[in-house]
Design a protein around this motif. Structure first.
Motif, PDB file in Angstrom:
ATOM      1  N   SER A 185      -2.168   7.359  -3.053  1.00  0.00           N
ATOM      2  CA  SER A 185      -3.305   6.874  -3.824  1.00  0.00           C
ATOM      3  C   SER A 185      -4.619   7.064  -3.070  1.00  0.00           C
TER       4      SER A 185
ATOM      5  N   SER B 261       0.817   8.272  -7.215  1.00  0.00           N
ATOM      6  CA  SER B 261      -0.503   7.656  -7.335  1.00  0.00           C
ATOM      7  C   SER B 261      -0.634   7.301  -8.808  1.00  0.00           C
TER       8      SER B 261
ATOM      9  N   ASP C 140       3.151   6.558  -0.967  1.00  0.00           N
ATOM     10  CA  ASP C 140       1.893   6.218  -1.614  1.00  0.00           C
ATOM     11  C   ASP C 140       0.862   7.308  -1.302  1.00  0.00           C
TER      12      ASP C 140
ATOM     13  N   THR D 155      -2.229   3.214  -7.828  1.00  0.00           N
ATOM     14  CA  THR D 155      -0.960   2.953  -7.133  1.00  0.00           C
ATOM     15  C   THR D 155       0.118   2.526  -8.115  1.00  0.00           C
TER      16      THR D 155
END
Length: 425
Positions: A251, A288, A249, A320
């Motif tokens: 993001s 992201s 991840d 996300t």
């Protein structure tokens, strides 16, 4: 989780370093049980020729002691821009094997991330997973030829080592301008040594051995605490080939700092396995708003290249889109063109700090991947995600982990490795 112990210094310098008035100090501790981690500067300022002189220094030190499960165990970790565990404490249990392994350690080049090397030793080298023994003193010996890339972080890492009860020695080569950093790396001012150049390193052997023995020889039993033994994993795991995709991840909610912790987590995982076409292969995908394949399975076939590549992965920022990352792995990562092997298990490890933008799509793609025989681990951090979504991503409840923050990922590391190596993945 740290190794904690109480030292009683009882050695004295009498009549040419005699112990109890009759027995040589070096003889007293040559067969003692102790776990030693060498941290070797492998940065660009060293150069390959001088790095070989460091290896020679380590071999000369090892020659003075008995090596084995009841005596000294040695791990060697190299550091530059990356941290590379060449072998852990349990890997070589005879002096012959150990000396031969030291000869094969490669030079890395790069910058001087001393702090990351010390942190790696504290959190991973001195663990049951790596062969640390509960009744053995823990010692770090740092060799470096210059100031670290981040002196403040190095000071913090050294403090963590000292707080964990690890005796630390700092050996500087051509470091007269950076003596202050050596002093706070070492756990005692007397544990600091300097050599004017690499050729002068061998002149430190006797005084280092003496100080080393003074620090570890005691007359009363000492109790040590290490990382719990239930974090151990099968030594045969290194022989088990697998194709593993990390989905990280990247993001906005993750942030650059915590994204870096994700990368550290991946590097630590990689260090625990043999990497190559006959062993484990790794691909790393960041996601992201968009999905970025940083490299596929076939791109890096040595641990050194892989660790350096992970170090260079960039933070993206955005939303996300976990479902798109899973879909990419399913459609592109596990293909012959990307280096997937027909007989190797396929594994996805998802690290995320928030609920996906489309939980329904994420669940559907994860289910499709599981139907194709891909095992999925789901690791969630923070409070902004749904445990139910983690369950929908993972191959089973035992494949789900939720931790309060990314620092806790280090405690999860061995649990994940154990589950993976037990053949459940």
């Amino acid at each position: 989780m740290y190794c904690i112990f109480i030292f009683c210094f009882i050695c004295s310098l009498v009549n040419g370093f005699l112990f109890d008035g009759s027995q040589s100090l070096s003889t007293t501790c040559s067969s003692i049980q102790v776990d030693v981690v060498f941290l070797l500067d492998s940065s660009g300022s060293e150069g390959s020729v001088n790095f070989q002189k460091q290896l020679h220094f380590v071999k000369s030190f090892v020659e003075k002691f008995e090596i084995g499960p009841s005596n000294m165990q040695v791990s060697v970790v190299s550091f530059s821009t990356i941290v590379m565990e060449n072998f852990d404490l349990k890997k070589y249990q005879s002096k012959y094997e150990l000396l031969a392994a030291i000869d094969t350690i490669p030079y890395l080049s790069g910058t001087t991330h001393t702090d990351e090397a010390i942190t790696f030793a504290v959190k991973h080298s001195f663990s049951a997973v790596s062969g640390d023994r509960t009744q053995a003193p823990n010692v770090i010996i740092v060799l470096t030829d210059g100031q670290s890339s981040s002196p403040s972080q190095t000071m913090h890492a050294a403090y963590q080592a000292h707080s964990a009860g690890i005796t630390t020695f700092a050996i500087g080569i051509r470091t007269s301008d950076y003596i202050g950093e050596l002093k706070y790396i070492a756990s005692d001012p007397q544990n600091v040594f300097q050599a004017s150049n690499f050729n002068a390193l061998d002149q430190l052997q006797n005084v280092l051995s003496t100080k080393f023995c003074e620090a570890i020889v005691t007359t009363t039993p000492v109790v040590y605490t290490t990382i719990p033994t239930d974090f151990s994993y099968s030594s045969n795991c290194r022989l088990r080939p697998a194709d593993v995709v990390f989905l990280l991840d990247s993001s906005t909610g993750e942030g650059a700092h915590y994204f870096q912790e994700e990368l550290n987590f991946v590097k630590t995982f990689v260090n625990k396995f043999d990497i190559g076409p006959s062993d484990m292969q790794i691909s790393v995908i960041t996601y992201s708003t968009r999905v970025v394949e940083n490299f596929n399975f076939q791109r890096y076939q040595t641990k050194q290249e892989l660790l350096l590549a992970i170090e260079n992965i960039s933070y993206i920022s955005g939303s996300t889109n976990t479902h798109e990352a899973l879909s990419f792995a399913l459609q592109h990562s596990f293909t012959q063109q990307a280096g997937d092997r027909a007989k190797a298990p396929n594994v996805i490890i998802v690290l995320t700090d928030g609920q996906s933008t489309s939980p329904t799509m994420t669940k559907q793609v994860a289910a499709t991947a599981q139907q194709k025989g891909i095992e999925i681990f789901a690791v969630g951090t923070g409070d902004n995600l749904s445990f139910q979504e983690l369950l929908s991503i993972a191959s089973g409840r035992q494949y789900v982990s939720r931790v309060a923050n990314l620092d806790a990922l280090y405690r999860l590391q061995s649990e994940l490795t154990t589950t993976f190596c037990e053949g459940k993945a």
